[in-house]
Design an enzyme around this catalytic site. Structure first.
Site, short mmCIF file in Angstrom:
data_model
loop_
_atom_site.label_atom_id
_atom_site.label_comp_id
_atom_site.label_asym_id
_atom_site.label_seq_id
_atom_site.Cartn_x
_atom_site.Cartn_y
_atom_site.Cartn_z
N ASN A 122 0.75 -1.29 -0.13
CA ASN A 122 0.02 -0.09 0.01
C ASN A 122 0.91 1.23 -0.08
OD1 ASN A 122 -1.76 2.09 0.49
ND2 ASN A 122 -2.52 1.40 2.53
N LYS B 73 0.30 3.99 -0.39
CA LYS B 73 -0.56 5.41 0.42
C LYS B 73 -0.31 6.57 -0.49
CE LYS B 73 -0.28 3.28 4.83
NZ LYS B 73 -0.02 3.27 6.17
N HIS C 83 -9.21 1.12 5.36
CA HIS C 83 -7.97 1.27 5.81
C HIS C 83 -8.18 2.07 7.12
CE1 HIS C 83 -3.82 2.53 6.62
NE2 HIS C 83 -3.48 1.45 6.03
N GLU D 211 -6.83 4.88 7.91
CA GLU D 211 -6.38 6.08 7.60
C GLU D 211 -7.79 6.55 7.08
OE1 GLU D 211 -2.77 5.45 5.59
OE2 GLU D 211 -1.86 4.85 7.43
N GLU E 70 -4.58 -4.91 10.91
CA GLU E 70 -3.90 -3.68 10.95
C GLU E 70 -3.82 -3.05 12.20
OE1 GLU E 70 -2.08 -2.59 6.66
OE2 GLU E 70 -3.36 -1.00 7.29
N GLY F 36 2.93 2.52 10.46
CA GLY F 36 3.88 3.63 10.36
C GLY F 36 4.58 4.23 11.70
N SER G 293 4.04 -1.92 10.10
CA SER G 293 5.67 -2.06 10.26
C SER G 293 6.28 -3.16 9.86
CB SER G 293 5.96 -1.44 11.63
OG SER G 293 5.38 -0.10 11.92
#
Ligand code: 13P
Length: 252
Positions: free
Chosen positions: A11, A13, A97, A99, A169, A175, A214
């Site tokens: 991904n 992003k 996701h 985000e 996730e 991240g 990560s």
């Protein structure tokens, strides 16, 4: 129980110039062979999908979108639909996701709608679920993941998972450089699979559940080696061809 075919997806992003992305696509393509056991896909930003289609056509690497609008077409300024992704050769699309959930207010109901729209247009949704740090510390991990999963199962039925991939996730690991331990991840993956198995054991045994947060070359092997972890959804490390390929090799 036979282990499922591993799946590794990048991904990207909101990252990548045209030149950087061309080099990254070339690097990934060169490192993934048709003989690879793991299935590999990349999900670039929308504007780079034509480049991915051009570079990856005929290769062992598939591509997908990071989001979609639930409508086919129309007055939805700034949006991209499932048929548009399909038209550019996408096989997959990420839905839900964290985000999208946290920064763009996507509810469980919205995510379930997007999951259905993806399947209706011949795309395989990669459904993301996962808890925040506060939720984990409040012992809410299973409740949160169950709620996110159930929203999709209630609307589309357990059989829809035959055409989907799940990604666990944990938000606190995305991240941050802080990875869930293999055992922490395995516990949640098993919880997800057992929850699905209550409705359909065959579907539960077959569905691939990826870990994201990560993941990198150095920790991928141990994570993917867990019985219920079938691959990874990779953010930062998918932007570096050698690092992403190291994860693909670990999954192989
Ligand atoms: P990182 O690998 O950068 O933690 O991101 C994970 C992720 O969000 C993939 O969708």
């Amino acid at each position: 129980m036979s282990k499922r075919r591993p799946f590794v997806a990048g991904n990207w992003k909101m990252n990548g110039s045209r030149a950087e992305s061309a080099a990254l696509l070339d690097g990934v393509k060169a490192g993934v062979s048709n003989a690879s056991k793991a299935e590999v896909a990349v999900c670039p930003p929308f504007i780079l999908i034509p480049l991915a289609a051009e570079k990856l056509a005929g290769s062992a690497v598939a591509w997908g979108g990071q989001n979609l609008n639930v409508n086919k077409s129309g007055a939805f300024t700034g949006e991209i639909s499932g048929p548009m992704l399909k038209d550019f050769g996408c096989s997959y699309v990420i839905v839900g996701h964290s985000e999208r959930r946290s920064l763009y207010g996507e509810s469980d109901a919205t995510v379930a709608e997007k999951y259905g729209a993806a399947q209706a247009h011949g795309l395989i949704p990669i459904l993301c679920v996962g808890e925040t740090l506060a939720e984990r510390e409040g012992n809410q991990t299973e409740a949160v993941v169950a709620r996110q999963l159930d929203a999709v199962l209630a609307k589309h039925g357990v059989a829809s998972l035959k055409n989907a991939i799940i990604a666990y996730e944990p938000v606190w690991a995305i991240g941050t450089g802080k990875t869930a331990t293999p055992q922490q991840a395995q516990d949640v993956h098993r919880f997800i699979r057992e929850r699905i198995a209550k409705q359909d054991k065959g579907v539960a045994d077959a569905v691939r559940i990826l870990y994201g947060g990560s993941m990198k070359g150095s920790n991928a092997g141990e994570l993917i080696g867990q019985p219920d972890i079938d691959g990874g959804l990779i953010g930062g490390a998918s932007l570096v061809a050698d690092e992403f390929l190291a994860i693909c090799r670990a999954a192989d």
